[in-house]
Design a protein around this motif. Sequence first.
Motif, PDB file in Angstrom:
ATOM      1  N   ASN A 101       0.848  -1.182   0.000  1.00 34.12           N
ATOM      2  CA  ASN A 101       0.000   0.000   0.000  1.00 34.12           C
ATOM      3  C   ASN A 101       0.887   1.237   0.000  1.00 34.12           C
ATOM      4  O   ASN A 101       1.675   1.438   0.919  1.00 34.12           O
ATOM      5  CB  ASN A 101      -0.930   0.016   1.218  1.00 34.12           C
ATOM      6  N   VAL A 102       0.741   2.062  -1.038  1.00 31.75           N
ATOM      7  CA  VAL A 102       1.525   3.282  -1.182  1.00 31.75           C
ATOM      8  C   VAL A 102       0.621   4.446  -0.835  1.00 31.75           C
ATOM      9  O   VAL A 102      -0.421   4.644  -1.453  1.00 31.75           O
ATOM     10  CB  VAL A 102       2.074   3.419  -2.623  1.00 31.75           C
ATOM     11  N   GLY A 103       1.018   5.218   0.165  1.00 30.10           N
ATOM     12  CA  GLY A 103       0.191   6.323   0.648  1.00 30.10           C
ATOM     13  C   GLY A 103       0.261   7.544  -0.249  1.00 30.10           C
ATOM     14  O   GLY A 103       1.289   7.836  -0.850  1.00 30.10           O
ATOM     15  N   ASN A 104      -0.865   8.264  -0.346  1.00 33.87           N
ATOM     16  CA  ASN A 104      -0.917   9.520  -1.088  1.00 33.87           C
ATOM     17  C   ASN A 104      -0.464  10.649  -0.164  1.00 33.87           C
ATOM     18  O   ASN A 104      -0.846  10.708   0.996  1.00 33.87           O
ATOM     19  CB  ASN A 104      -2.329   9.804  -1.586  1.00 33.87           C
ATOM     20  N   VAL A 105       0.335  11.547  -0.722  1.00 34.83           N
ATOM     21  CA  VAL A 105       0.894  12.660   0.035  1.00 34.83           C
ATOM     22  C   VAL A 105       0.396  13.964  -0.579  1.00 34.83           C
ATOM     23  O   VAL A 105       0.382  14.124  -1.797  1.00 34.83           O
ATOM     24  CB  VAL A 105       2.441  12.606   0.008  1.00 34.83           C
ATOM     25  N   ASP A 106      -0.015  14.892   0.270  1.00 36.26           N
ATOM     26  CA  ASP A 106      -0.440  16.210  -0.192  1.00 36.26           C
ATOM     27  C   ASP A 106       0.788  16.955  -0.716  1.00 36.26           C
ATOM     28  O   ASP A 106       1.774  17.103   0.011  1.00 36.26           O
ATOM     29  CB  ASP A 106      -1.081  16.984   0.963  1.00 36.26           C
ATOM     30  N   PRO A 107       0.757  17.443  -1.973  1.00 31.77           N
ATOM     31  CA  PRO A 107       1.959  18.065  -2.531  1.00 31.77           C
ATOM     32  C   PRO A 107       2.334  19.391  -1.877  1.00 31.77           C
ATOM     33  O   PRO A 107       3.499  19.776  -1.885  1.00 31.77           O
ATOM     34  CB  PRO A 107       1.612  18.274  -4.006  1.00 31.77           C
ATOM     35  N   THR A 108       1.393  20.089  -1.275  1.00 33.10           N
ATOM     36  CA  THR A 108       1.729  21.379  -0.667  1.00 33.10           C
ATOM     37  C   THR A 108       2.285  21.223   0.745  1.00 33.10           C
ATOM     38  O   THR A 108       3.243  21.894   1.106  1.00 33.10           O
ATOM     39  CB  THR A 108       0.500  22.304  -0.639  1.00 33.10           C
ATOM     40  N   THR A 109       1.692  20.337   1.536  1.00 39.09           N
ATOM     41  CA  THR A 109       2.131  20.190   2.924  1.00 39.09           C
ATOM     42  C   THR A 109       3.102  19.031   3.121  1.00 39.09           C
ATOM     43  O   THR A 109       3.850  19.017   4.089  1.00 39.09           O
ATOM     44  CB  THR A 109       0.929  19.970   3.853  1.00 39.09           C
ATOM     45  N   GLY A 110       3.076  18.050   2.216  1.00 38.72           N
ATOM     46  CA  GLY A 110       3.942  16.886   2.368  1.00 38.72           C
ATOM     47  C   GLY A 110       3.440  15.902   3.401  1.00 38.72           C
ATOM     48  O   GLY A 110       4.189  15.033   3.835  1.00 38.72           O
ATOM     49  N   LEU A 111       2.171  16.010   3.778  1.00 40.19           N
ATOM     50  CA  LEU A 111       1.591  15.127   4.783  1.00 40.19           C
ATOM     51  C   LEU A 111       0.754  14.034   4.125  1.00 40.19           C
ATOM     52  O   LEU A 111       0.164  14.238   3.063  1.00 40.19           O
ATOM     53  CB  LEU A 111       0.732  15.927   5.753  1.00 40.19           C
ATOM     54  N   PHE A 112       0.685  12.889   4.795  1.00 43.89           N
ATOM     55  CA  PHE A 112      -0.134  11.764   4.351  1.00 43.89           C
ATOM     56  C   PHE A 112      -1.605  12.164   4.389  1.00 43.89           C
ATOM     57  O   PHE A 112      -2.093  12.701   5.380  1.00 43.89           O
ATOM     58  CB  PHE A 112       0.137  10.567   5.263  1.00 43.89           C
ATOM     59  N   THR A 113      -2.334  11.911   3.288  1.00 45.91           N
ATOM     60  CA  THR A 113      -3.737  12.323   3.197  1.00 45.91           C
ATOM     61  C   THR A 113      -4.706  11.310   3.789  1.00 45.91           C
ATOM     62  O   THR A 113      -5.886  11.608   3.913  1.00 45.91           O
ATOM     63  CB  THR A 113      -4.128  12.564   1.730  1.00 45.91           C
ATOM     64  N   GLY A 114      -4.238  10.125   4.121  1.00 50.70           N
ATOM     65  CA  GLY A 114      -5.123   9.089   4.648  1.00 50.70           C
ATOM     66  C   GLY A 114      -5.587   8.123   3.572  1.00 50.70           C
ATOM     67  O   GLY A 114      -6.214   7.124   3.870  1.00 50.70           O
ATOM     68  N   GLU A 115      -5.289   8.411   2.324  1.00 54.62           N
ATOM     69  CA  GLU A 115      -5.652   7.529   1.218  1.00 54.62           C
ATOM     70  C   GLU A 115      -4.416   6.773   0.763  1.00 54.62           C
ATOM     71  O   GLU A 115      -3.294   7.245   0.919  1.00 54.62           O
ATOM     72  CB  GLU A 115      -6.214   8.347   0.059  1.00 54.62           C
ATOM     73  N   SER A 116      -4.629   5.609   0.202  1.00 53.65           N
ATOM     74  CA  SER A 116      -3.496   4.844  -0.314  1.00 53.65           C
ATOM     75  C   SER A 116      -3.934   4.043  -1.533  1.00 53.65           C
ATOM     76  O   SER A 116      -5.131   3.846  -1.771  1.00 53.65           O
ATOM     77  CB  SER A 116      -2.941   3.905   0.752  1.00 53.65           C
ATOM     78  N   LYS A 117      -2.957   3.590  -2.287  1.00 53.40           N
ATOM     79  CA  LYS A 117      -3.209   2.775  -3.469  1.00 53.40           C
ATOM     80  C   LYS A 117      -2.515   1.438  -3.263  1.00 53.40           C
ATOM     81  O   LYS A 117      -1.337   1.392  -2.905  1.00 53.40           O
ATOM     82  CB  LYS A 117      -2.658   3.479  -4.701  1.00 53.40           C
ATOM     83  N   ALA A 118      -3.242   0.356  -3.493  1.00 51.00           N
ATOM     84  CA  ALA A 118      -2.671  -0.987  -3.335  1.00 51.00           C
ATOM     85  C   ALA A 118      -2.004  -1.409  -4.639  1.00 51.00           C
ATOM     86  O   ALA A 118      -2.597  -1.306  -5.715  1.00 51.00           O
ATOM     87  CB  ALA A 118      -3.758  -1.979  -2.961  1.00 51.00           C
TER      88      ALA A 118
END
Length: 88
Positions: free
Chosen positions: A35-52
């Motif tokens: 599972n690869v997590g999605n990162v917000d490009p402006t803040t660099g924080l994990f958004t809580g969503e991921s792609k398997a």
Amino acid sequence: MQNEHGENVDLYVPRKCSYTSRLISAKDHGAVQINVGNVDPTTGLFTGESKAIALAGYIRSKSKGDMALSYLVQQSDAAMAADAASSD
């Protein structure tokens, strides 16, 4: 197979390799799902969503797992960037 309510009733639903689109059998003990997590490009924080991403043991045995994972992540990043540009 689905019942009359549209619910999945199969006991085993095989996975497909995200890189080669091969079916991953139940006996493929070298296969992994990451599972690869999605990162917000402006803040660099994990958004809580991921792609398997599922990789077959065949790819890993040929020492192509790292290349396949990098390629798939780059493709999903490009698709997300295109979606973001079209929504603006």
